[in-house]
Design a protein around this motif. Sequence first.
Motif, PDB file in Angstrom:
ATOM      1  N   ASP A  47       0.869  -1.179   0.000  1.00 13.13           N
ATOM      2  CA  ASP A  47       0.000   0.000   0.000  1.00 13.13           C
ATOM      3  C   ASP A  47       0.903   1.225   0.000  1.00 13.13           C
ATOM      4  O   ASP A  47       1.501   1.573   1.024  1.00 13.13           O
ATOM      5  N   VAL A  48       1.018   1.881  -1.147  1.00  8.43           N
ATOM      6  CA  VAL A  48       1.952   2.995  -1.315  1.00  8.43           C
ATOM      7  C   VAL A  48       1.243   4.314  -0.971  1.00  8.43           C
ATOM      8  O   VAL A  48       0.133   4.564  -1.416  1.00  8.43           O
ATOM      9  N   GLY A  49       1.926   5.142  -0.187  1.00  2.00           N
ATOM     10  CA  GLY A  49       1.281   6.358   0.303  1.00  2.00           C
ATOM     11  C   GLY A  49       0.217   6.009   1.328  1.00  2.00           C
ATOM     12  O   GLY A  49      -0.890   6.527   1.293  1.00  2.00           O
ATOM     13  N   CYS A  50       0.583   5.124   2.252  1.00  2.00           N
ATOM     14  CA  CYS A  50      -0.399   4.552   3.180  1.00  2.00           C
ATOM     15  C   CYS A  50      -0.866   5.529   4.244  1.00  2.00           C
ATOM     16  O   CYS A  50      -1.858   5.267   4.936  1.00  2.00           O
ATOM     17  N   GLY A  51      -0.163   6.659   4.406  1.00  2.00           N
ATOM     18  CA  GLY A  51      -0.564   7.595   5.444  1.00  2.00           C
ATOM     19  C   GLY A  51      -0.531   6.930   6.806  1.00  2.00           C
ATOM     20  O   GLY A  51       0.412   6.212   7.152  1.00  2.00           O
ATOM     21  N   SER A  52      -1.574   7.116   7.585  1.00  2.00           N
ATOM     22  CA  SER A  52      -1.618   6.551   8.937  1.00  2.00           C
ATOM     23  C   SER A  52      -2.217   5.152   8.965  1.00  2.00           C
ATOM     24  O   SER A  52      -2.555   4.647  10.027  1.00  2.00           O
ATOM     25  N   GLY A  53      -2.364   4.519   7.793  1.00  3.99           N
ATOM     26  CA  GLY A  53      -2.626   3.089   7.737  1.00  3.99           C
ATOM     27  C   GLY A  53      -4.056   2.627   7.522  1.00  3.99           C
ATOM     28  O   GLY A  53      -4.304   1.426   7.430  1.00  3.99           O
ATOM     29  N   LYS A  65       1.230 -11.194   3.424  1.00  8.03           N
ATOM     30  CA  LYS A  65       2.036 -10.100   3.971  1.00  8.03           C
ATOM     31  C   LYS A  65       1.605  -8.797   3.316  1.00  8.03           C
ATOM     32  O   LYS A  65       1.424  -8.740   2.099  1.00  8.03           O
ATOM     33  N   VAL A  66       1.448  -7.767   4.131  1.00  6.39           N
ATOM     34  CA  VAL A  66       1.053  -6.445   3.636  1.00  6.39           C
ATOM     35  C   VAL A  66       2.046  -5.420   4.180  1.00  6.39           C
ATOM     36  O   VAL A  66       2.323  -5.392   5.388  1.00  6.39           O
ATOM     37  N   VAL A  67       2.579  -4.595   3.292  1.00  7.88           N
ATOM     38  CA  VAL A  67       3.517  -3.546   3.694  1.00  7.88           C
ATOM     39  C   VAL A  67       2.934  -2.195   3.276  1.00  7.88           C
ATOM     40  O   VAL A  67       2.630  -1.990   2.096  1.00  7.88           O
ATOM     41  N   GLY A  68       2.785  -1.302   4.233  1.00 11.31           N
ATOM     42  CA  GLY A  68       2.374   0.067   3.941  1.00 11.31           C
ATOM     43  C   GLY A  68       3.606   0.949   3.889  1.00 11.31           C
ATOM     44  O   GLY A  68       4.474   0.869   4.768  1.00 11.31           O
ATOM     45  N   THR A  69       3.717   1.771   2.850  1.00 12.80           N
ATOM     46  CA  THR A  69       4.866   2.675   2.725  1.00 12.80           C
ATOM     47  C   THR A  69       4.386   4.106   2.625  1.00 12.80           C
ATOM     48  O   THR A  69       3.338   4.389   2.039  1.00 12.80           O
ATOM     49  N   ASP A  70       5.163   5.010   3.190  1.00  9.09           N
ATOM     50  CA  ASP A  70       4.851   6.434   3.082  1.00  9.09           C
ATOM     51  C   ASP A  70       6.141   7.220   3.279  1.00  9.09           C
ATOM     52  O   ASP A  70       7.039   6.788   4.005  1.00  9.09           O
ATOM     53  N   ILE A  71       6.208   8.375   2.653  1.00  9.43           N
ATOM     54  CA  ILE A  71       7.414   9.209   2.769  1.00  9.43           C
ATOM     55  C   ILE A  71       7.461   9.960   4.088  1.00  9.43           C
ATOM     56  O   ILE A  71       8.508  10.440   4.512  1.00  9.43           O
ATOM     57  N   SER A  72       6.318  10.043   4.768  1.00  8.98           N
ATOM     58  CA  SER A  72       6.222  10.811   6.012  1.00  8.98           C
ATOM     59  C   SER A  72       6.508   9.932   7.223  1.00  8.98           C
ATOM     60  O   SER A  72       5.773   8.982   7.513  1.00  8.98           O
ATOM     61  N   GLU A  73       7.551  10.265   7.974  1.00  6.12           N
ATOM     62  CA  GLU A  73       7.848   9.528   9.200  1.00  6.12           C
ATOM     63  C   GLU A  73       6.718   9.683  10.212  1.00  6.12           C
ATOM     64  O   GLU A  73       6.390   8.727  10.935  1.00  6.12           O
ATOM     65  N   ALA A  74       6.126  10.865  10.270  1.00  2.29           N
ATOM     66  CA  ALA A  74       5.040  11.100  11.233  1.00  2.29           C
ATOM     67  C   ALA A  74       3.821  10.237  10.903  1.00  2.29           C
ATOM     68  O   ALA A  74       3.186   9.663  11.801  1.00  2.29           O
ATOM     69  N   GLN A  75       3.488  10.128   9.626  1.00  3.65           N
ATOM     70  CA  GLN A  75       2.352   9.295   9.231  1.00  3.65           C
ATOM     71  C   GLN A  75       2.624   7.817   9.547  1.00  3.65           C
ATOM     72  O   GLN A  75       1.756   7.111  10.083  1.00  3.65           O
ATOM     73  N   MET A 109      -1.269  -1.086  -4.270  1.00  3.05           N
ATOM     74  CA  MET A 109      -2.429  -0.219  -4.126  1.00  3.05           C
ATOM     75  C   MET A 109      -1.988   1.168  -3.673  1.00  3.05           C
ATOM     76  O   MET A 109      -1.005   1.317  -2.942  1.00  3.05           O
ATOM     77  N   ALA A 110      -2.717   2.188  -4.117  1.00  5.30           N
ATOM     78  CA  ALA A 110      -2.572   3.528  -3.566  1.00  5.30           C
ATOM     79  C   ALA A 110      -3.972   4.118  -3.490  1.00  5.30           C
ATOM     80  O   ALA A 110      -4.685   4.158  -4.502  1.00  5.30           O
ATOM     81  N   PHE A 111      -4.374   4.524  -2.307  1.00  3.98           N
ATOM     82  CA  PHE A 111      -5.704   5.092  -2.101  1.00  3.98           C
ATOM     83  C   PHE A 111      -5.565   6.551  -1.693  1.00  3.98           C
ATOM     84  O   PHE A 111      -4.921   6.871  -0.695  1.00  3.98           O
TER      85      PHE A 111
END
Length: 271
Positions: A47-53, A65-75, A109-111
């Motif tokens: 899940d690319v650009g997963c934000g807060s999940g 297996k599911v991996v969420g990725t985001d550029i924001s460490e805070a998210q 996926m990207a939502f």
Amino acid sequence: MAARLFEGKDHAAFYKKYRFSPPQKLQETIFSYLEKKKVSAFQLAVDVGCGSGQSTLWLAKRFEKVVGTDISEAQVEEAKQAAHPPNVSYLVCPAEELPFEDNSVDFIMAFAAVHWFDLPRFMKEVERVLKPSGCVALSSNTLDMQVHYKDCTEKLTEIYNEFRVRSFKYANDKVRFIEDDYKMVFDALPFQDKQRITDIFGAVPFTVAGLLGYFQSFSMYQTFLKAEPEAAKSLLQNTEKRLLEAMGVSSLETPVEMRMRHASVLGCKNS
């Protein structure tokens, strides 16, 4: 160039509290597509650009297996702190530099996210990391939204639209990808086997307070707030007052429903 608008801790907190998973109809559309394409394995989903999940968790029941990725460490930190099953994990990385081997991912996926990416670079990554016969779903709610409550939907939707229009002067240029129902995203996807669906409808339950929190999570409102804090706060307060008056209630905990239309670009890598 990718847009980086959601990285602040306060903004991440709004995302965690007020953003939602893909509505049921969109989920059904995506999994119906995967079944139709006879995806060879349901091992790894990203899940690319997963934000807060919120958009990551619903994949956990279907994939090993599911991996969420985001550029924001805070998210990503917000996502990690939330309850999630053991087959879900999160990584901080750009959408354009995914840390996966070539031909290793079954589903990407990207939502409500791909319009913020550097599209040409991201699409190269999609093509690189997907397995042959792997699939991708790039989806977002459109700007067509209605606020429903008893018999005052028209008035409430008018109030929402006025809030959106007032904030829109601070919208990032990449919002144009949403305005054209992801036509440019569809054109950028480098697969011959692809389709775009623009008539997926869903509803999200909110309270009035939750709805106002959702409005505050908009990138354009957060930009407005930084540029003109008093004007932005005044707009939010006035919107709250008008919503309550139109509904004839005084409690911010009064339930409402936000109905929205979604667009989705679906594709399958055939080589």
